[in-house]
Design an enzyme around this catalytic site. Structure first.
Site, mmCIF file in Angstrom:
data_model
loop_
_atom_site.group_PDB
_atom_site.id
_atom_site.type_symbol
_atom_site.label_atom_id
_atom_site.label_comp_id
_atom_site.label_asym_id
_atom_site.label_seq_id
_atom_site.Cartn_x
_atom_site.Cartn_y
_atom_site.Cartn_z
ATOM 1 C CD GLU A 167 -3.002 -0.812 2.286
ATOM 2 O OE1 GLU A 167 -4.139 -0.801 1.816
ATOM 3 O OE2 GLU A 167 -2.753 -0.531 3.472
ATOM 4 N N GLY A 173 -6.314 6.600 0.576
ATOM 5 C CA GLY A 173 -7.332 7.596 0.910
ATOM 6 C C GLY A 173 -7.182 8.906 0.164
HETATM 7 P P1 PGA Z 1 -8.139 3.407 0.630
HETATM 8 O O1 PGA Z 1 -7.401 2.732 1.895
HETATM 9 O O2 PGA Z 1 -8.677 2.285 -0.216
HETATM 10 O O3 PGA Z 1 -9.228 4.263 1.219
HETATM 11 O O4 PGA Z 1 -7.102 4.188 -0.093
HETATM 12 C C1 PGA Z 1 -6.674 1.546 1.779
HETATM 13 C C2 PGA Z 1 -6.129 1.151 3.121
HETATM 14 O O5 PGA Z 1 -5.777 2.013 3.925
HETATM 15 O O6 PGA Z 1 -6.035 -0.048 3.433
#
Ligand code: PGA
Length: 254
Positions: A167, A173
């Site tokens: 990630e 986010g």
């Molecule tokens: P997101 O978060 O899909 O809202 O970008 C992913 C995560 O933090 O696991």
């Protein structure tokens, strides 16, 4: 074994009433979806509710964090045996928000990984670079450091019983998804880290991508050879989005 997997990370969102609607919708939406393991990582107070609703279904439930300690004077913490009591089959460890906001070090993450595994709960080890680190061209170094801290503590064999989630912090986010090629490059790098040590282990590792995955970009990301599914934040709070993303992770032949 390498499996296609999609996990929702609800973060600090939810309510008893809202969760019921969401989980009922997910159960209904996923009926007949084959070849992909789906699960939700809910806030700890809702694990009991998740267990109540999801028990006996193919949808897994798990935690977003766990203590590295078994029990004792650790106010506010939740132990692996508590997660086991609540039927969790997995827990996130080392999510970037835990690392950045709560100061979890690589060493702490490794301890949590080991504690979870010893309790029979599959750790989902989250790794990823910040924007600054990407711009400095040290993405691979960061990801390698985060993973190797766990391998050194847990041993290579332990990696056969975990899930990895790449990630990139700058994509979480933010609405900025890594391009399929950017994600693929890091996933391939992660697999290659293990390939010289144990080719079979490397081949069987499940590596999820997380960071602004949506129904509209999931299929393209999941089509990359080393991306085995996703860890979904914001979009996991929307039944239709989450179900579509799970469907996008179905193996092509299914
Ligand atoms: P997101 O978060 O899909 O809202 O970008 C992913 C995560 O933090 O696991």
């Amino acid at each position: 074994m390498r499996v296609q997997m999609v996990l929702g990370n609800w973060k600090m969102h939810g309510s008893l009433v809202g969760n019921k609607t969401l989980l009922d919708g997910v159960l209904a939406g996923l009926a007949g979806v084959d070849g992909v393991t789906c699960g939700v990582c809910v806030p700890s107070p809702y694990l009991f509710q998740a267990q109540f609703i999801l028990q006996g279904s193919p949808v897994l439930w798990g935690a977003q964090n766990v203590s590295q300690y078994e029990k004792g004077a650790y106010t506010g913490e939740v132990s692996v045996s508590m997660l086991r009591d609540l039927g969790c089959s997995l827990t996130l460890v080392g999510h970037s928000e835990r690392r950045a906001i709560y100061g979890e070090s690589d060493a702490t993450v490794a301890e949590k990984f080991v504690a979870a595994q010893q309790a029979g709960i599959k750790p989902v080890l989250c790794v990823g670079e910040t924007l600054d680190e990407r711009e400095k061209n040290i993405t691979n170094d960061v990801v390698k450091r985060q993973i190797m801290a766990v391998v050194e503590k847990a041993g290579l064999d332990a990696m056969t019983n975990c899930v990895l989630a790449y990630e990139p912090v700058w994509a979480i986010g933010t609405g900025k998804t890594a391009s399929p090629q950017q994600a693929q490059d890091v996933h391939a790098f992660i697999r290659a880290l293990f390939a010289d040590k144990d080719a079979e282990l490397a081949q069987n590792l499940t590596i999820l991508y997380g960071g602004s995955v949506k129904a509209s970009n999931a299929a393209e990301l999941f089509s990359m050879p080393d991306i085995d599914g996703g860890l979904i934040g914001g979009a996991s709070l929307d039944t239709t989005e989450f179900v579509s993303i799970c469907k996008a992770a179905q193996p092509k032949a299914a």
